[in-house]
Write a protein that holds these residues in place. Structure first.
Motif, PDB file in Angstrom:
ATOM      1  N   ARG A  62       0.824  -1.199   0.000  1.00 53.00           N
ATOM      2  CA  ARG A  62       0.000   0.000   0.000  1.00 53.00           C
ATOM      3  C   ARG A  62       0.865   1.259   0.000  1.00 53.00           C
ATOM      4  O   ARG A  62       1.996   1.241   0.511  1.00 53.00           O
ATOM      5  CB  ARG A  62      -0.945  -0.016   1.192  1.00 53.00           C
ATOM      6  N   PRO A  63       0.353   2.348  -0.574  1.00 53.12           N
ATOM      7  CA  PRO A  63       1.145   3.588  -0.635  1.00 53.12           C
ATOM      8  C   PRO A  63       1.613   4.080   0.721  1.00 53.12           C
ATOM      9  O   PRO A  63       2.714   4.628   0.838  1.00 53.12           O
ATOM     10  CB  PRO A  63       0.183   4.578  -1.290  1.00 53.12           C
ATOM     11  N   SER A  64       0.788   3.910   1.752  1.00 51.13           N
ATOM     12  CA  SER A  64       1.194   4.368   3.083  1.00 51.13           C
ATOM     13  C   SER A  64       2.428   3.615   3.565  1.00 51.13           C
ATOM     14  O   SER A  64       3.318   4.198   4.203  1.00 51.13           O
ATOM     15  CB  SER A  64       0.038   4.184   4.065  1.00 51.13           C
ATOM     16  N   ALA A 248      11.521   3.030  -5.314  1.00 51.46           N
ATOM     17  CA  ALA A 248      12.499   3.423  -6.329  1.00 51.46           C
ATOM     18  C   ALA A 248      11.811   3.778  -7.646  1.00 51.46           C
ATOM     19  O   ALA A 248      12.168   4.762  -8.300  1.00 51.46           O
ATOM     20  CB  ALA A 248      13.514   2.302  -6.542  1.00 51.46           C
ATOM     21  N   ILE A 249      10.801   3.001  -8.030  1.00 49.04           N
ATOM     22  CA  ILE A 249      10.076   3.271  -9.277  1.00 49.04           C
ATOM     23  C   ILE A 249       9.364   4.622  -9.198  1.00 49.04           C
ATOM     24  O   ILE A 249       9.398   5.425 -10.142  1.00 49.04           O
ATOM     25  CB  ILE A 249       9.078   2.141  -9.568  1.00 49.04           C
ATOM     26  N   LEU A 250       8.714   4.894  -8.065  1.00 47.32           N
ATOM     27  CA  LEU A 250       8.002   6.156  -7.907  1.00 47.32           C
ATOM     28  C   LEU A 250       8.963   7.351  -7.910  1.00 47.32           C
ATOM     29  O   LEU A 250       8.647   8.400  -8.473  1.00 47.32           O
ATOM     30  CB  LEU A 250       7.191   6.134  -6.599  1.00 47.32           C
ATOM     31  N   LEU A 255      11.325  12.114 -10.494  1.00 49.39           N
ATOM     32  CA  LEU A 255      12.504  12.784 -11.041  1.00 49.39           C
ATOM     33  C   LEU A 255      12.325  13.081 -12.526  1.00 49.39           C
ATOM     34  O   LEU A 255      12.752  14.133 -13.018  1.00 49.39           O
ATOM     35  CB  LEU A 255      13.750  11.930 -10.816  1.00 49.39           C
ATOM     36  N   GLY A 256      11.687  12.155 -13.245  1.00 45.45           N
ATOM     37  CA  GLY A 256      11.396  12.408 -14.651  1.00 45.45           C
ATOM     38  C   GLY A 256      10.451  13.577 -14.839  1.00 45.45           C
ATOM     39  O   GLY A 256      10.643  14.406 -15.733  1.00 45.45           O
TER      40      GLY A 256
END
Length: 277
Positions: A62-64, A248-250, A255-256
């Protein structure tokens, strides 16, 4: 739309009032918020699906939980260090690859002789997928910084080169002739007519190159690196730390977006005559 009101003499327009939403949010703030509504909604849907048990935590945390992991890594200093390493690699590759691509694009766009000597070779190299060169690059440079710098620079080079070349070649010839008729020198003509006319295409190449920059860096860091965000994600895979991988993906995605936003600001600063979007 201006509203007409009467005074003692005649009819005059009332001063235009900046539009506001009924909720009281200024239109400018609402316009800035709109692009983020869909990502926020998707994150909320993701959180709800995880809390409802529709998505197993082992598949997608989950995002949290991802946010909590990120905060813990910030406190230990691990995440800022990895981000600094990846950002430094990306910036170095952009400067090297983008600088060479811009210089060659200008040279081939302005000089037929330079174009005849180099463009055919560059077009042949462009059709070789640069990520397919990773095994060879590792043999050349090992897994040090040289390998990642070479790959990122190569990925950025061709979008910047092609769009710079296209921008120079598509400048309106009538504007060039007009500049010459006013007695402009070659340097002045380039600075005031050719380069401004090519800037829209150059910035398209820059924004495209920024996307390829992060894509190349992700692959390079997951294959041949001992530090950085990609290395952090690969280490997390070994220990089944899904939350770190998703984090890391987020961060790569953010950053992109930051790089693209910076390019957009540069575009507005360099071309103030264009209508703001």
């Amino acid at each position: 739309m201006s509203i007409l009101v009467r005074d003692g003499v005649g009819v005059r327009p009332r001063a235009a009032v900046a539009p506001r939403r009924r909720s009281g949010v200024p239109a400018a703030a609402w316009a800035g918020l709109q692009p983020w509504l869909l990502p926020i909604a998707l994150v909320g849907l993701w959180q709800a699906a995880c809390m409802a048990g529709l998505v197993p935590e082992t598949v997608l945390p989950r995002p949290s939980a991802v946010l909590a992991t990120g905060w813990a890594m910030v406190r230990t200093g691990e995440l800022p260090a990895a981000m600094a390493v990846s950002f430094g690699r990306a910036l170095a590759g952009l400067v090297v690859g983008g600088g060479i691509g811009f210089a060659l694009g200008l040279a081939n766009g302005l000089s037929r002789r330079s174009d005849r000597w180099t463009d055919t070779t560059l077009q042949m190299l462009r059709n070789v997928p640069h990520l397919a060169l990773i095994p060879l690059v590792i043999l050349w440079f090992g897994i040090g910084e040289g390998a990642k710098l070479f790959l990122v620079a190569l990925g950025v080079f061709f979008p910047v080169y092609l769009n710079t070349l296209h921008g120079i070649r598509t400048v309106d010839p009538q504007l060039i002739e007009m500049g010459r008729s006013y007695g402009m020198s070659t340097a002045t003509l380039f600075r005031r007519v050719v380069l401004p006319g090519a800037l829209p295409s150059i910035f398209v190449g820059l924004r495209f190159g920024l996307g390829i920059m992060w894509l190349t860096l992700i692959v390079a860091e997951t294959i041949a690196a001992q530090s950085g965000l990609g290395y952090m994600a690969m280490q997390a895979r070994e220990f089944m730390q899904t939350d770190v991988i998703v984090l890391a993906i987020l961060i790569y995605a953010l950053l992109g977006k930051l790089a693209d936003w910076t390019a957009t600001l540069g575009e507005r600063w360099a071309m103030p005559w264009r209508i703001a979007r």
